[in-house]
Design a protein around this motif. Structure first.
Motif, PDB file in Angstrom:
ATOM      1  N   GLY A 176       0.809  -1.209   0.000  1.00 22.92           N
ATOM      2  CA  GLY A 176       0.000   0.000   0.000  1.00 22.92           C
ATOM      3  C   GLY A 176       0.842   1.258   0.000  1.00 22.92           C
ATOM      4  N   PRO A 177       0.198   2.423   0.166  1.00 24.02           N
ATOM      5  CA  PRO A 177       0.922   3.700   0.110  1.00 24.02           C
ATOM      6  C   PRO A 177       2.039   3.760   1.146  1.00 24.02           C
ATOM      7  N   LEU A 178       3.164   4.358   0.732  1.00 27.05           N
ATOM      8  CA  LEU A 178       4.314   4.510   1.610  1.00 27.05           C
ATOM      9  C   LEU A 178       4.310   5.834   2.355  1.00 27.05           C
ATOM     10  N   ASP A 179       3.574   6.794   1.866  1.00 27.78           N
ATOM     11  CA  ASP A 179       3.586   8.120   2.491  1.00 27.78           C
ATOM     12  C   ASP A 179       2.246   8.798   2.242  1.00 27.78           C
ATOM     13  N   GLU A 180       2.135  10.036   2.734  1.00 23.23           N
ATOM     14  CA  GLU A 180       0.872  10.757   2.599  1.00 23.23           C
ATOM     15  C   GLU A 180       0.583  11.184   1.166  1.00 23.23           C
ATOM     16  N   HIS A 181       1.544  11.059   0.271  1.00 21.58           N
ATOM     17  CA  HIS A 181       1.315  11.380  -1.138  1.00 21.58           C
ATOM     18  C   HIS A 181       0.653  10.224  -1.885  1.00 21.58           C
ATOM     19  N   GLY A 182       0.516   9.086  -1.240  1.00 24.98           N
ATOM     20  CA  GLY A 182      -0.111   7.943  -1.893  1.00 24.98           C
ATOM     21  C   GLY A 182       0.816   7.170  -2.802  1.00 24.98           C
ATOM     22  N   ILE A 183       2.124   7.415  -2.709  1.00 26.99           N
ATOM     23  CA  ILE A 183       3.086   6.680  -3.531  1.00 26.99           C
ATOM     24  C   ILE A 183       3.211   5.262  -2.989  1.00 26.99           C
ATOM     25  N   THR A 184       3.024   4.290  -3.869  1.00 30.57           N
ATOM     26  CA  THR A 184       3.120   2.891  -3.469  1.00 30.57           C
ATOM     27  C   THR A 184       4.436   2.300  -3.973  1.00 30.57           C
ATOM     28  N   PRO A 185       4.833   1.151  -3.431  1.00 28.76           N
ATOM     29  CA  PRO A 185       6.027   0.484  -3.967  1.00 28.76           C
ATOM     30  C   PRO A 185       5.932   0.227  -5.468  1.00 28.76           C
ATOM     31  N   LEU A 186       4.718  -0.056  -5.968  1.00 30.16           N
ATOM     32  CA  LEU A 186       4.562  -0.340  -7.394  1.00 30.16           C
ATOM     33  C   LEU A 186       4.814   0.911  -8.236  1.00 30.16           C
ATOM     34  N   HIS A 187       4.448   2.099  -7.745  1.00 35.56           N
ATOM     35  CA  HIS A 187       4.782   3.326  -8.458  1.00 35.56           C
ATOM     36  C   HIS A 187       6.288   3.438  -8.647  1.00 35.56           C
ATOM     37  N   LEU A 188       7.023   3.186  -7.583  1.00 34.44           N
ATOM     38  CA  LEU A 188       8.480   3.323  -7.644  1.00 34.44           C
ATOM     39  C   LEU A 188       9.098   2.244  -8.514  1.00 34.44           C
ATOM     40  N   ALA A 189       8.578   1.022  -8.424  1.00 27.86           N
ATOM     41  CA  ALA A 189       9.110  -0.060  -9.252  1.00 27.86           C
ATOM     42  C   ALA A 189       8.838   0.190 -10.725  1.00 27.86           C
ATOM     43  N   ALA A 190       7.704   0.827 -11.042  1.00 25.81           N
ATOM     44  CA  ALA A 190       7.402   1.139 -12.449  1.00 25.81           C
ATOM     45  C   ALA A 190       8.412   2.108 -13.025  1.00 25.81           C
ATOM     46  N   LEU A 191       9.030   2.925 -12.162  1.00 26.76           N
ATOM     47  CA  LEU A 191      10.057   3.859 -12.608  1.00 26.76           C
ATOM     48  C   LEU A 191      11.438   3.216 -12.698  1.00 26.76           C
ATOM     49  N   SER A 192      11.575   2.028 -12.140  1.00 30.49           N
ATOM     50  CA  SER A 192      12.897   1.393 -12.076  1.00 30.49           C
ATOM     51  C   SER A 192      13.330   0.813 -13.409  1.00 30.49           C
ATOM     52  N   ARG A 193      12.352   0.658 -14.336  1.00 34.19           N
ATOM     53  CA  ARG A 193      12.597  -0.013 -15.616  1.00 34.19           C
ATOM     54  C   ARG A 193      13.044  -1.461 -15.401  1.00 34.19           C
ATOM     55  N   ASP A 194      12.586  -2.068 -14.334  1.00 37.97           N
ATOM     56  CA  ASP A 194      12.931  -3.459 -14.029  1.00 37.97           C
ATOM     57  C   ASP A 194      11.637  -4.244 -13.887  1.00 37.97           C
ATOM     58  N   ASP A 195      11.351  -5.099 -14.864  1.00 32.32           N
ATOM     59  CA  ASP A 195      10.083  -5.824 -14.839  1.00 32.32           C
ATOM     60  C   ASP A 195      10.030  -6.860 -13.725  1.00 32.32           C
ATOM     61  N   ALA A 196      11.200  -7.358 -13.278  1.00 38.62           N
ATOM     62  CA  ALA A 196      11.197  -8.327 -12.187  1.00 38.62           C
ATOM     63  C   ALA A 196      10.726  -7.689 -10.888  1.00 38.62           C
ATOM     64  N   ALA A 197      11.090  -6.414 -10.665  1.00 42.50           N
ATOM     65  CA  ALA A 197      10.634  -5.713  -9.463  1.00 42.50           C
ATOM     66  C   ALA A 197       9.122  -5.522  -9.497  1.00 42.50           C
ATOM     67  N   VAL A 198       8.594  -5.161 -10.664  1.00 45.15           N
ATOM     68  CA  VAL A 198       7.150  -4.993 -10.816  1.00 45.15           C
ATOM     69  C   VAL A 198       6.432  -6.323 -10.605  1.00 45.15           C
ATOM     70  N   SER A 199       6.975  -7.371 -11.175  1.00 43.21           N
ATOM     71  CA  SER A 199       6.363  -8.694 -11.044  1.00 43.21           C
ATOM     72  C   SER A 199       6.313  -9.137  -9.581  1.00 43.21           C
ATOM     73  N   ALA A 200       7.393  -8.884  -8.834  1.00 45.42           N
ATOM     74  CA  ALA A 200       7.432  -9.295  -7.427  1.00 45.42           C
ATOM     75  C   ALA A 200       6.325  -8.631  -6.626  1.00 45.42           C
ATOM     76  N   LEU A 201       6.060  -7.367  -6.895  1.00 43.12           N
ATOM     77  CA  LEU A 201       5.027  -6.641  -6.162  1.00 43.12           C
ATOM     78  C   LEU A 201       3.627  -7.057  -6.601  1.00 43.12           C
ATOM     79  N   LEU A 202       3.425  -7.274  -7.894  1.00 40.67           N
ATOM     80  CA  LEU A 202       2.112  -7.708  -8.374  1.00 40.67           C
ATOM     81  C   LEU A 202       1.757  -9.085  -7.821  1.00 40.67           C
ATOM     82  N   GLU A 203       2.754  -9.946  -7.683  1.00 35.51           N
ATOM     83  CA  GLU A 203       2.494 -11.272  -7.121  1.00 35.51           C
ATOM     84  C   GLU A 203       2.022 -11.191  -5.678  1.00 35.51           C
ATOM     85  N   ARG A 204       2.387 -10.118  -4.992  1.00 32.45           N
ATOM     86  CA  ARG A 204       1.950  -9.924  -3.611  1.00 32.45           C
ATOM     87  C   ARG A 204       0.670  -9.092  -3.522  1.00 32.45           C
TER      88      ARG A 204
END
Length: 664
Positions: A176-204
């Motif tokens: 879920g959101p990491l801060d009061e701005h509503g930024i989630t881990p998936l938002h940050l992973a989408a910026l990483s350009r790493d599909d494995a990071a995105v996949s790990a979060l979607l699986e959870r």
């Protein structure tokens, strides 16, 4: 602003809270000087000050640094008026992730500093939240801090560190959101350009459509630790992970972004999501925008294909296609299905109030209703509001293809690529190697190539109309033009074989020509009507005001002859006056205009008003007398020779010479 260095420490308890700030302390440096100069004189630096800078006001409302240089803070507002109402000095304690500045007043302490002093927030942050006043330092630090685990988890997502992400998840970290701005881990992973990071979060169970709340400067929070810099400085309000992933395409070749886009779409992300803002683009529009900037990029093209497939496969699109199949007559209904126009018109423009309204899949129902209708779609508008390209209505394209009778193995030239849809229909029927498509606009050429590649025709190239000879290279058997004109260009006749067929718009009609010999062709007009490009332009309100002041006359010409699908005088009118444009008005009438300022307006009530150098409705009256109703477009004939093109009706009216280019 100046910084002085020191080895001072915060009072017991506050140091631990300050350490929890992590990357939230900015411009931080240890302070060495224990005395600072203020407008009230020398002041000792409190023992609990470890970081940051000295600032003060030399005059009300003007912030200066320790050397007296003015410091501008654009967000300083009326909430800070009481703080800066008189000259005084302040120590900056912290700058938070929301751009708020927390200061301790040096002039009001008289050198006696409590262990937990009161601070003021004097600069509003990006979120525009109310500014607290008189808050103890310990409370400020607590409000600005998060646990080190939280901070490292977010940083791991931003840099795409899959091992650290899995470790955090195993320790119980959420999605879920990491801060009061509503930024989630998936938002940050989408910026990483790493599909494995995105996949790990979607699986959870991460939400692929999670939206941020307010804008945030991610560098100020998530990039303090070593690691690659994120491609975006700011995450804006109301954005989804998919929007962020597509946005990274702006920052260079990104081979892994299509994989991220696919993961998010497969998880149910909305392909038509848009960020906050009236004119914010959809992901598909972003891909088209990037297509204008670069030559073919595989990552952009693949993202576009994935997004378009998701839109076409949506339940709304399925319902729109079924409704169109029931509503539209054949062959217009079936031509929409293979391939559909939705893949070639990410943005369409509708006339509204003398201007244009952009329609995209963000207005899904209205957009699909337009896509799966039997009407032309304006897909490109110039800087002055002039329409520059149209995607033809399915019924018209079906009639043109029926007249063209293309045969597999024959080379077909398509003129006026536009959206790319007619070229895709030809490639679907004849194979991509049998189709050459050309367009005059470089941006449309590039976008169309992306769309054709995404549709499964990567070998198709859209050529420049100005280099037709190099583009063709051999005589063609068929020419299909979906962009109209006032005549048939001679260069087309120079690139067709004897016996070839040409189907193209001329005026407000469509001609079907047989090439009888070198440089000569003859034929007839089809029953289908064509709307010239300039007829799609919105009518300026000032034109309506101008003609409204003209004298009213009685109209004796049936309005149905110039308005509606069965208006039979529009073709001869476009031949007699190639510069005229005809527009239906909302009151059931129509308006005629020419570039020289001539305007005529006829109402459903039977009155006419005319103004300008030429009385345009008089031309309509003359045609009404020359061509008794009903008049059929198929009655008109056309003959082309080098340097001369003639249109006439064997039964009625005059003969028109088309405005062709001079013969060589």
């Amino acid at each position: 602003m100046t910084m002085t260095q020191s080895h001072g420490v915060l009072a017991p308890g506050l140091l631990a809270q300050a350490a929890r700030l992590g990357g939230q302390v900015h411009w931080a440096a240890p302070i060495t000087a224990r005395q600072v100069h203020t407008p009230a004189g020398e002041r000792a630096v409190p023992h609990w000050v470890q970081f940051l800078q000295v600032m003060y006001w030399q005059e009300p409302g003007v912030l200066k640094d320790a050397q007296g240089r003015r410091v501008d803070f654009p967000y300083l507002d009326e909430t800070s008026a009481h703080v800066v109402s008189e000259p005084r000095a302040w120590l900056t304690i912290a700058r938070d992730h929301d751009c708020g500045l927390y200061l301790v007043d040096l002039d009001t302490t008289d050198g006696e500093y409590p262990d937990d002093p009161v601070v003021h927030r004097v600069q509003a942050g990006d979120s525009g939240q109310p500014v607290p006043d008189g808050v103890p330092l310990s409370q400020v630090l607590a409000s600005l801090t998060w646990s080190p685990q939280w901070l490292e988890y977010g940083r791991a997502c931003l840099r795409g560190d899959v091992a650290d992400i899995h470790a955090a998840l195993e320790r119980g970290a959420g999605t879920g959101p990491l801060d009061e701005h509503g930024i989630t881990p998936l938002h940050l992973a989408a910026l990483s350009r790493d599909d494995a990071a995105v996949s790990a979060l979607l699986e959870r169970g991460a939400d692929p459509d999670a939206r941020t709340g307010t804008s945030a400067h991610i560098y100020r929070t998530y990039t303090a630790a070593p690691g690659p810099r994120a491609p975006l400085h700011i995450i804006k309000a109301a954005v989804t992970p998919l929007l962020l992933a597509v946005e990274t395409l702006r920052h260079g070749l990104s081979p892994q972004v299509p994989g991220i886009v696919k993961l998010l779409l497969d998880a149910g992300a909305d392909p038509c999501a848009v960020q906050a803002g009236r004119h914010a683009p959809t992901p598909l529009e972003t891909c088209d925008e990037l297509s204008r900037l670069w030559v073919i990029r595989d990552d952009v093209g693949e993202c576009r294909r994935l997004l378009q497939h998701a839109i076409s496969a949506s339940p709304q699109a399925h319902r729109a296609r079924r409704a169109a199949a029931r509503r539209l007559p054949e062959p217009a209904g079936s031509i929409l299905a293979s391939p559909g126009r939705d893949a070639y018109a990410a943005t369409i423009y509708e006339e509204k109030g003398g201007g244009w309204r952009a329609l995209t899949c963000r207005q899904m129902r209205a957009w699909l209703a337009a896509i799966y209708s039997d009407r032309d779609l304006v897909i490109d508008v110039g800087p002055s509001g002039e329409p520059r390209a149209v995607c033809p209505r399915p019924g018209l394209l079906a009639a043109m293809l029926e007249a063209l009778t293309p045969v597999a193995g024959q080379l077909t030239l398509h003129v006026g690529t536009g959206s790319g849809w007619p070229a895709a229909v030809l490639a679907h029927r004849l194979g991509p190697r049998a189709v050459i498509t050309v367009d005059e606009d470089s941006a449309r050429r590039t976008i169309a190539e992306h769309r054709l590649a995404a549709a499964g025709y990567p070998e198709m190239r859209v050529r420049d109309t100005d280099v037709l000879h190099d583009a063709v290279g051999q005589p063609v058997d068929r020419i299909l033009a979906t962009a109209g004109g006032t005549h048939i260009p001679q260069v087309w006749l120079d690139h067709v074989a004897v016996g070839a067929r040409i189907v193209a718009p001329v005026g407000a009609g469509v001609v079907c020509l047989e090439v009888t010999s070198r440089g000569r062709a003859q034929g007839h007009f089809l029953a289908a009507a064509y709307t010239p490009l300039h007829w799609h332009a919105p009518v300026p309100p000032e034109d309506i005001e101008q003609v409204a002041a003209a004298v009213r006359e009685t109209n004796e010409v049936p309005l149905a002859r110039v308005r509606g699908e069965d208006a039979d005088l529009l073709l001869p009118l476009s031949l007699a006056r190639p510069d005229v444009s005809v527009h239906a008005t909302r009151d059931g009438g129509c308006l005629l205009r020419t570039p020289d300022g001539s305007i005529a307006q006829v109402t459903a009530g039977g009155t006419v008003q005319q103004t300008g150098p030429h009385l345009l409705w008089d031309s309509v009256r003359a045609l009404h007398e020359q061509f008794p109703a009903p008049l059929h477009r198929t009655d008109f004939r056309i003959v082309l020779t080098r340097g001369r093109q003639v249109v006439w009706s064997p039964d009625h009216g005059p003969t028109w010479g088309l405005p062709v280019e001079p013969a060589d």
